[in-house]
Scaffold this active site. Structure first.
Site, PDB file in Angstrom:
ATOM      1  N   GLY A 120       0.825  -1.194   0.000  1.00  0.00           N
ATOM      2  CA  GLY A 120       0.000   0.000   0.000  1.00  0.00           C
ATOM      3  C   GLY A 120       0.865   1.251   0.000  1.00  0.00           C
ATOM      4  O   GLY A 120       2.065   1.207   0.306  1.00  0.00           O
ATOM      5  N   CYS A 121       0.257   2.378  -0.326  1.00  0.00           N
ATOM      6  CA  CYS A 121       1.020   3.630  -0.423  1.00  0.00           C
ATOM      7  C   CYS A 121       1.497   4.105   0.948  1.00  0.00           C
ATOM      8  O   CYS A 121       2.702   4.354   1.141  1.00  0.00           O
ATOM      9  CB  CYS A 121       0.187   4.705  -1.118  1.00  0.00           C
ATOM     10  N   TYR A 122       0.590   4.233   1.907  1.00  0.00           N
ATOM     11  CA  TYR A 122       1.005   4.641   3.253  1.00  0.00           C
ATOM     12  C   TYR A 122       2.006   3.652   3.867  1.00  0.00           C
ATOM     13  O   TYR A 122       3.027   4.069   4.434  1.00  0.00           O
ATOM     14  CB  TYR A 122      -0.210   4.758   4.175  1.00  0.00           C
ATOM     15  N   PRO A 123       1.745   2.339   3.788  1.00  0.00           N
ATOM     16  CA  PRO A 123       2.703   1.399   4.365  1.00  0.00           C
ATOM     17  C   PRO A 123       4.087   1.470   3.742  1.00  0.00           C
ATOM     18  O   PRO A 123       5.088   1.242   4.435  1.00  0.00           O
ATOM     19  CB  PRO A 123       2.048   0.034   4.119  1.00  0.00           C
ATOM     20  N   THR A 124       4.172   1.773   2.442  1.00  0.00           N
ATOM     21  CA  THR A 124       5.487   1.876   1.815  1.00  0.00           C
ATOM     22  C   THR A 124       6.343   2.909   2.540  1.00  0.00           C
ATOM     23  O   THR A 124       7.505   2.648   2.890  1.00  0.00           O
ATOM     24  CB  THR A 124       5.352   2.243   0.327  1.00  0.00           C
TER      25      THR A 124
END
Length: 317
Positions: A120-124
């Site tokens: 995911g974008c935030y987790p990256t």
């Protein structure tokens, strides 16, 4: 002449699918296959195409991704490899997590995997900051972390995009305030955390771009590291990485989220006040680049053994 590897992007009309296809269009080493629009929800037609391709990229809602994964399981040895851009399999033990730079050997695990979950974008951004500190022993796994982030509205899907583009949305808002955001299990697992962090996401009135920030009281970390120690740890972890870089931080500067748009770059910075024993770690990325379609293209290259660097530009500030 050797047969070129072929890809079917299931859900190619969505935001992520469109960007993956655009990045790979005309690639001389790949063949992109599609279903006619009238057959895109036809399970038999989908299975027939899956039998003909080497890799299926799932740009679907979670339930749709699970359905395709079940079809692939029924196909056995004839099944294509899968790359899932949904949240459905990001914590599943049978799927390899598609963040090549996360830890030593991860790129090789992705290259060998039959099933890969795109991050995911935030987790990256969050995992990029947290995982090196866990592995270096500076950050205890049970440390009580708070993660703050702001994203462009393109990450919210078609409804949110329409709301912003119509001028009907607030210029900025927090959300996920039940503290049950769907990215939390992914951040905790792949970040190496024993304690669930507090995650506060937000959306601003810009189409794409992202900042993820992690505030730290350094005197509470193991060995009371300085801001320089934190920066050096991140730099050592990502030494040689093509798409992740640790950039010098200017505490007087303003950090904006859009500078890396259109690229697959992920930039990390450490802002610190050594006298106060405090630091704020920040990850900057394009939520549709390294946070979605760029990461998917990078994983496609690894899974198929194809050079995709031309489809993954590095933006220069």
């Amino acid at each position: 002449m050797a047969k070129l590897p072929s890809i079917f992007i299931d859900g190619e009309s969505g935001t992520t699918g469109l960007q993956i296809r655009a990045r790979l269009a005309g690639h001389p080493g790949l063949v992109l296959r599609s279903l006619p629009e009238a057959e895109r929800k036809d399970a038999a037609a989908k299975r027939a195409l899956m039998e003909q391709v080497d890799l299926v990229v799932l740009c679907l809602p979670d339930e749709g991704a699970k359905e395709v994964a079940a079809i692939a399981a029924e196909m056995g040895e004839a099944a294509p490899r899968l790359l899932d851009a949904s949240t459905a399999h990001r914590t599943h033990p049978d799927w390899v997590y598609g963040f090549p730079e996360m830890t030593r050997g991860q790129a090789e695990r992705i290259a060998a995997a039959r099933r890969v979950s795109n991050p995911g974008c935030y987790p990256t951004g969050a995992i990029a900051l947290i995982r090196p500190l866990i592995e270096a022993g500076l950050l205890p796994p049970d440390f009580p972390l708070t993660i703050n982030a702001v994203s462009g509205y393109s990450g919210g899907g078609k409804a949110m995009i329409a709301e912003f583009e119509a001028g009907a949305a607030a210029p900025f808002f927090l959300y996920g305030l039940t503290l049950e955001h769907k990215h939390l299990p992914e951040i905790q697992l792949h970040g190496g955390l024993a304690r669930r962090p507090i995650f506060v996401p937000s959306v601003g009135n810009f189409a794409q771009g992202m900042l993820v920030s992690l505030p730290l009281h350094l005197d509470l970390l193991r060995g009371a590291p300085s801001p320089g120690d934190i920066e050096a740890t991140l730099a050592a972890h990502y030494a040689g990485a093509e798409w992740v870089r640790v950039a010098p931080a200017d505490g007087a500067a303003r950090l904006e989220p859009e500078a890396l748009n259109g690229s697959n770059a992920l930039e990390l910075r450490v802002y610190g006040n050594a006298a106060r024993g405090q630091a704020v770690l920040v990850a900057k990325l394009d939520n549709l680049g390294k946070g979605a379609s760029g990461a998917a293209v990078q994983n496609i290259g690894l899974m198929l053994g194809v050079d995709v660097n031309a489809a993954l530009p590095l933006a220069a500030e």
